[in-house]
Design a protein around this motif. Sequence first.
Motif, PDB file in Angstrom:
ATOM      1  N   SER A  34      -8.976   3.234  -3.896  1.00 14.14           N
ATOM      2  CA  SER A  34      -8.624   3.323  -2.486  1.00 14.14           C
ATOM      3  C   SER A  34      -7.523   4.366  -2.268  1.00 14.14           C
ATOM      4  O   SER A  34      -6.571   4.440  -3.052  1.00 14.14           O
TER       5      SER A  34
ATOM      6  N   ARG B 260       0.829  -1.201   0.000  1.00 12.34           N
ATOM      7  CA  ARG B 260       0.000   0.000   0.000  1.00 12.34           C
ATOM      8  C   ARG B 260       0.869   1.259   0.000  1.00 12.34           C
ATOM      9  O   ARG B 260       2.064   1.213   0.294  1.00 12.34           O
TER      10      ARG B 260
ATOM     11  N   GLU C 191      -5.334   4.132  -0.314  1.00  7.57           N
ATOM     12  CA  GLU C 191      -4.114   3.380   0.023  1.00  7.57           C
ATOM     13  C   GLU C 191      -3.352   2.919  -1.207  1.00  7.57           C
ATOM     14  O   GLU C 191      -2.267   2.367  -1.095  1.00  7.57           O
TER      15      GLU C 191
ATOM     16  N   VAL D 249      -2.276  -4.812   0.288  1.00 10.12           N
ATOM     17  CA  VAL D 249      -3.706  -4.662  -0.013  1.00 10.12           C
ATOM     18  C   VAL D 249      -4.028  -5.323  -1.356  1.00 10.12           C
ATOM     19  O   VAL D 249      -3.132  -5.776  -2.062  1.00 10.12           O
TER      20      VAL D 249
ATOM     21  N   GLY E  49     -10.385  -1.665  -5.750  1.00  9.03           N
ATOM     22  CA  GLY E  49      -9.125  -1.351  -5.076  1.00  9.03           C
ATOM     23  C   GLY E  49      -8.438  -0.136  -5.661  1.00  9.03           C
ATOM     24  O   GLY E  49      -7.701   0.560  -4.972  1.00  9.03           O
TER      25      GLY E  49
END
Length: 245
Positions: free
Chosen positions: A71, A45, A73, A59, A68
């Motif tokens: 995100s 991440r 992150e 992640v 994803g």
Amino acid sequence: MIATQSLREQVAWACRILAVEGYTDLTLGHVSARAAGESVVQIKRRGVGLDEVELDDVVQLDLAGGAGFDSPEMHLEAVLHTEVYRARPDIGAVVHGHPPYATALAATEARLELLTHYAVLFKDGIARYNESADLITEPEQGQAVARALGSHRAVLLRNHGVLVAGKDVAWAVLGAVTLERAIAMQSVAGSLGRLRPIPPDWAERLYPEKYTDRLVEEYWASWIRRVQRFSARPGNAPGASEERT
Ligand SMILES: [Zn+2]
């Protein structure tokens, strides 16, 4: 050893290994992995350094649904990974970073010479991505990098860094570490005298003798012992060890 570790653990270890091997660039640089035939990618991440990655810092990204990507992150350059996976079904792990020697070579027109056993891992050459020096944040840019990589193991990103791919995490780490060593040695050799490269037929002979799954397995176990001497293993709180002082 690696066979007993989950993909997530392997990614966390790979980050720590790359950190002790000179890939640390504050919070930049990332490693990812995917199982054969799977669309889920495990990736480091954003916001932590390679040297401080814990299991929770790995992640997921879904190549199929795109989950994803949004995100906070997620690294801006996650498309470097996803587009290489889409283009290369044979690839199980990707490393991107800005290690000093390879990044310096990527800022020149010089090529990697076959000077050492390290360089023999790249006997078929390394690719160059010269389209821009920008961050690779859009899928189209990631696709261009994947095209530049072609069937190679590594691509130098002009004025930026490197991307190294492998059939699995240990081979990708081997490629990333060995590329940096090969270029560092070339840099030293060039300051000593006229270069004396390994003839291509010698390199062809050396390669299968040296670069085997057995060696990579051995290296992986050794790298992990090395990381353990200098830090804590992923999943544990980092702590000082005697070797550190
Ligand atoms: Zn980058």
